[in-house]
Every structure is written in C-alpha cells, then in structure tokens.
Scaffold this active site. Sequence first.
Site, PDB file in Angstrom:
ATOM      1  N   GLU A  73     -10.570  -2.740   0.524  1.00 24.20           N
ATOM      2  CA  GLU A  73      -9.583  -1.929  -0.183  1.00 24.20           C
ATOM      3  C   GLU A  73     -10.223  -1.570  -1.524  1.00 24.20           C
ATOM      4  O   GLU A  73     -10.377  -2.420  -2.398  1.00 24.20           O
ATOM      5  CB  GLU A  73      -8.290  -2.714  -0.401  1.00 24.20           C
ATOM      6  CG  GLU A  73      -7.218  -1.882  -1.092  1.00 24.20           C
ATOM      7  CD  GLU A  73      -6.041  -2.701  -1.585  1.00 24.20           C
ATOM      8  OE1 GLU A  73      -4.946  -2.132  -1.705  1.00 24.20           O
ATOM      9  OE2 GLU A  73      -6.213  -3.911  -1.855  1.00 24.20           O
TER      10      GLU A  73
ATOM     11  N   HIS B 180       1.227  -1.951   4.278  1.00 23.57           N
ATOM     12  CA  HIS B 180       2.267  -2.746   3.624  1.00 23.57           C
ATOM     13  C   HIS B 180       2.541  -2.305   2.191  1.00 23.57           C
ATOM     14  O   HIS B 180       3.517  -2.753   1.586  1.00 23.57           O
ATOM     15  CB  HIS B 180       1.854  -4.227   3.634  1.00 23.57           C
ATOM     16  CG  HIS B 180       0.592  -4.468   2.855  1.00 23.57           C
ATOM     17  ND1 HIS B 180      -0.641  -4.046   3.294  1.00 23.57           N
ATOM     18  CD2 HIS B 180       0.386  -5.059   1.645  1.00 23.57           C
ATOM     19  CE1 HIS B 180      -1.564  -4.383   2.398  1.00 23.57           C
ATOM     20  NE2 HIS B 180      -0.967  -4.980   1.399  1.00 23.57           N
ATOM     21  N   ASP B 181       1.688  -1.448   1.638  1.00 21.25           N
ATOM     22  CA  ASP B 181       1.852  -0.983   0.257  1.00 21.25           C
ATOM     23  C   ASP B 181       2.387   0.444   0.162  1.00 21.25           C
ATOM     24  O   ASP B 181       2.485   0.995  -0.932  1.00 21.25           O
ATOM     25  CB  ASP B 181       0.506  -1.037  -0.482  1.00 21.25           C
ATOM     26  CG  ASP B 181       0.121  -2.449  -0.895  1.00 21.25           C
ATOM     27  OD1 ASP B 181       1.034  -3.285  -1.074  1.00 21.25           O
ATOM     28  OD2 ASP B 181      -1.090  -2.716  -1.048  1.00 21.25           O
TER      29      ASP B 181
ATOM     30  N   ASP C 149      -8.984  -7.381   0.002  1.00 17.43           N
ATOM     31  CA  ASP C 149      -8.009  -6.876  -0.955  1.00 17.43           C
ATOM     32  C   ASP C 149      -8.684  -6.518  -2.279  1.00 17.43           C
ATOM     33  O   ASP C 149      -9.498  -7.292  -2.796  1.00 17.43           O
ATOM     34  CB  ASP C 149      -6.944  -7.962  -1.180  1.00 17.43           C
ATOM     35  CG  ASP C 149      -5.795  -7.492  -2.029  1.00 17.43           C
ATOM     36  OD1 ASP C 149      -5.082  -6.570  -1.597  1.00 17.43           O
ATOM     37  OD2 ASP C 149      -5.598  -8.063  -3.120  1.00 17.43           O
TER      38      ASP C 149
ATOM     39  N   ASP D 185      -6.936 -11.027   6.031  1.00 18.50           N
ATOM     40  CA  ASP D 185      -6.922 -10.438   4.700  1.00 18.50           C
ATOM     41  C   ASP D 185      -7.637 -11.402   3.760  1.00 18.50           C
ATOM     42  O   ASP D 185      -7.256 -12.572   3.661  1.00 18.50           O
ATOM     43  CB  ASP D 185      -5.476 -10.232   4.240  1.00 18.50           C
ATOM     44  CG  ASP D 185      -5.277  -8.926   3.503  1.00 18.50           C
ATOM     45  OD1 ASP D 185      -6.124  -8.604   2.657  1.00 18.50           O
ATOM     46  OD2 ASP D 185      -4.277  -8.229   3.781  1.00 18.50           O
TER      47      ASP D 185
END
Length: 563
Positions: free
Chosen positions: A255, A329-330, A199, A98
């Site tokens: 993302e 994870h979100d 991210d 990430d």
Amino acid sequence: MKRVWWKESVVYQIYPRSFKDSNGDGIGDLNGITEKLPYIKELGADVIWLSPIYQSPNVDNGYDISDYQSIMDEFGTMEDFDRMLARAHELGLKIMLDLVVNHTSDEHRWFVESYSGRDNPYRDFYIWREPKEGKEPNNWGANFGGSAWTFAEETGMYYLHLFAEKQPDLNWENEAVRDAVYEMMTWWCDKGIDGFRMDVISLISKVQEMPDGPVGANGLGAPYPYVVSGPRVHEFLQEMNERVLSRYDLITIGEAFGVTLDEAKKYANSEGTELNMVFHFEHMGLDSGEDFSKWCDKKISLPELKQVMTRWQKGLDGKGWNSLYWCNHDQPRIVSRFGNDAPEYREVSAKMLATCLHMMQGTPYIFQGEELGMTNYPFSSMEEYRDVESIQAFEDNAASGTVDPETMLRYIAYKSRDNARTPMQWDDTAQGGFTAGTPWIGVNPNYRLINAAEQMGREDSVFHYYQKLIRLRKEYPIIVYGAYDLLLPDSEEIYAYLRRYEGQTLLVVCSFTEKKQIFEVPGELVNKDGNLLISNYETADDERGKGVSVLSLRPYEADVILF
C-alpha cells in the site's frame, strides 16, 4: 512479459471482523472464514487477503498490532488459523496476510519497553524527539486528526505517530527493528502463508531532519513531503526482499500512499528486487474536495478517471505490474460511489464497473460483498459509526466549524470507511446470516434483497457475472497480458479501450450513465467478425461483434468483444 501465477490470479479481500461470525458474539472470526472458503472457491478467486488478524486493542480495527505472532482473541486461536490455512490450501486457495510494520500498537511489548526509559534497549525501536521550544518537535499533523506527536512526561520527550496516538511509528533506521520484522515475517512464511499485503509501506523511511510541513486548513503541517517514499525506502525493501521475500514463492503488494508512477516502477519493478505490485490512490482521490479533503460528496469526472487509469496501464506495461481495485476496507462501496445504487440500476452498474476493471492489465482485487453489488449503509447519526477516522473527522469539524454538522454528516455517510465494514450479507435471515448475536456494527437493512444465497441461486446475478469475468481471465491470456490503448479520452459517458496480444484485439466498452449512448466501433475492427465474450445485458451475438460499426448502449451497458 514474464508469465507468473500472481499476475494470473484474482485476489479476494476479507475483512475478518465483518465476514462470518461462528460463535454468536457478533464479531467475525477465523472459523467463520473457514466455513465460507468453499464460497470463495466457487466464485473463482485464487488468493485471499486477510485484513489484520493479530492481537490488537483495536483502536484502528486491528491495524494497531500488540503481538505479531498471536491471534486476536475475538478471532480465535493459532490452532484456528492453522486449520483455516490447511483448508484453504486443500481447496487450492492461497492466504495473504496484512503486514503492518510502519507502526505498532502502544501496547506492543517493544513500545512498553521503549516508553519506560531513555536508556531502555528498545528506546530506539520508535521515533523519539526532544521538545522544540517547549512544544512538539515540528508541526506535523496525524492522519486521524491532531498532532503527529505525543508527549511522554515520564521521559520528557515526544514520540511520532502518523496515525492514531496509540499507533507509534517504528524506527526503521534501527537495524534491530528491521531484523525483528524480518524474523517475524520468516516465521509466518515458514508456517505456510502465501504472501503479504504491506500496510502504508511507503511511509517506513522518514527524512531524519523532520522539518515543518506545509500548513493545511487545520493549522497543522503535512508530513508527506518528508515521509512518503523517503530516502531509504527502496534500500529497506530490497533488504526485506533479499532476507525474506525472495526465499519463498509469494505474492506481495505494498500500500503505497502518495506514490507516483515513477516511484511505483521501483517498488514493483520487473526484476523483482522489491515487491510484485503496489496499491496507488490516484483514482481514489479524484472525488476529493478542496485541500484534497475526502469529506465531500463530489462525483468523479470520467475523463479524469480514464486519464489516471490509462497513465498507470501504459506506464507499468513491461516495467512493473498493476493492482486493479475499486473497493477495499478503506473505501466506500463502489456501486454507490462510481455506479448507481438505485434499485433499477444497481446490478447493471455493478457489473459494468466490474467489467471495466477486470479487463485491464494487472491483478484484480475484489472486496467482500463487491461481488454481490453491496451498497453504502444508510447512516443517519454518528452513533452508528465505529471507524476512528470518521468519528475524529466529525469532532474536528465540530471544533473548526468548517461546514455545518448536517452537511458533514452527509459527507461522512457517503465516504466513511464503515460503508465497507458493515457485515457480509449471506442470506435473508436475521442479521443477514452474519451472526446469531448482535453485530459489532449494523448490517445494511437491504440484506433481505442483496445477499449471497439469493444471488448464487440466480443465473443473471452480480455474483455469477463476477464468476464469469474471473473464468474469462483464466481462459484468455490477452485479458491478463495484453497491451492497453484508450479510446474516446474526452467522453463524459463512455469508458472504452482496446487490449492487444499475439494478434488478437479485445474491445471493452463501458457506459457510465443511465442515458442511452451510441459508440462507433474503431475503423480497424469494422467488418471483422468478433466474439462477444461477456455483456451485462441479454445480447444476441449478431448485435455485438459480427461486423457491426455502431453499438447502441443501454444504461450502464458493458460489452467485451474479442477480434
């Protein structure tokens, strides 16, 4: 269409804090991941995406990085990382890190220097602005509540943070920032990693005038017209590609918060000048409430979901590449959100959702536990939460009184990111086999029924179904590369589509309801002999695909037939 390995791969996301604890401190770690690599290999995934493992004070669970080139103490050491990477490569697994470079932690040495004085060489590494009429430079609100600006009395200026106060945004306009980021990325690539998930990468370029944003229900302005896919974002990513990404054989995904299909064609263009693919959020926002707030318990409209998925399938075909995901994870657990987590329907609806997604064109992403049909956690009080977003949302609502506290608790229990972050359920021993200690967040009490050991030992489990879906993807190029056409766009119950490739046709039929349904096979396929590749029910071949014109669908049934 160019055939490349990352299009044919399946990615498995690990949230390290919740995956496997090897030392009994209640927090997952790198050695725990190394121990469980054979599990991921057995599932059949090719790439592991690790949520952040870098040094961090953990205000936002590792998405606030204080040192990009050292490992979070709770997760282990760089030697542990090197051992994990080597073992993954031995097993034929790739590791994707990430990359969080829109912002850092306020404890990063760059920001400590930047904060210390207006004349510091690192001052311009971050976004500082003078007060406007004694107040914030503009009306922007932050993602986790409150203003996006924090005042530093020491120097009399404000710094920008689109997320938490302790997550100051980097100033990508500064060439020295970009040089430092590319140098850090190169260091990891030379270490042998296989890719980056980036991210909120769509936020790195901001409109420099920073005007006020449209005011929302919270009285603050939305920054997004001025920070999403900003004026220089593609220039920055093309520079990153030229300086780093193009020099290695990597998988890259951005993302891309707020990205449109047209913008995605630039980020994930087929020429490969920026990234391989992006994560968009259009389908994840379909169950939002008024003012696009996620805090509600609205259910999705299936026709709307089909419309969004189809637009991206058709729009990127031949022009870019799709990422396929229901969970991360979100997001809350998908079987509790789009499926049915009642005991009689949980497994069959989890398999149906997997079928619907994995048969589309793009690279599928599996979030840890999704392959077991893990469910939302039965949260009953705010004391059980650890997520900064959920806690802030409850506090903001208490201050504004928008909805009553009991209703807000219900909304947060349904949508909180912590639903995805409860520990992986390995077996039916204490704490689900995640830790010998006290877990950092509660283990879902249904671990005695839902766990990896039970499912790996049962042939008709969700785990073995995912295993078969992945195997089919590697066996049939049509599943990876075939063109997509939607059937029954207005159906409230059935999601059906065709895939076509090199003279073959794949029919995918998924029922999103517990009520029985009748599906009429498209005329072009009637009286043709098809091969039933997979179904989430015990089904005889002659009932599915052998010259049939009608399929009678049981609750949450999914069938995939190759003609």
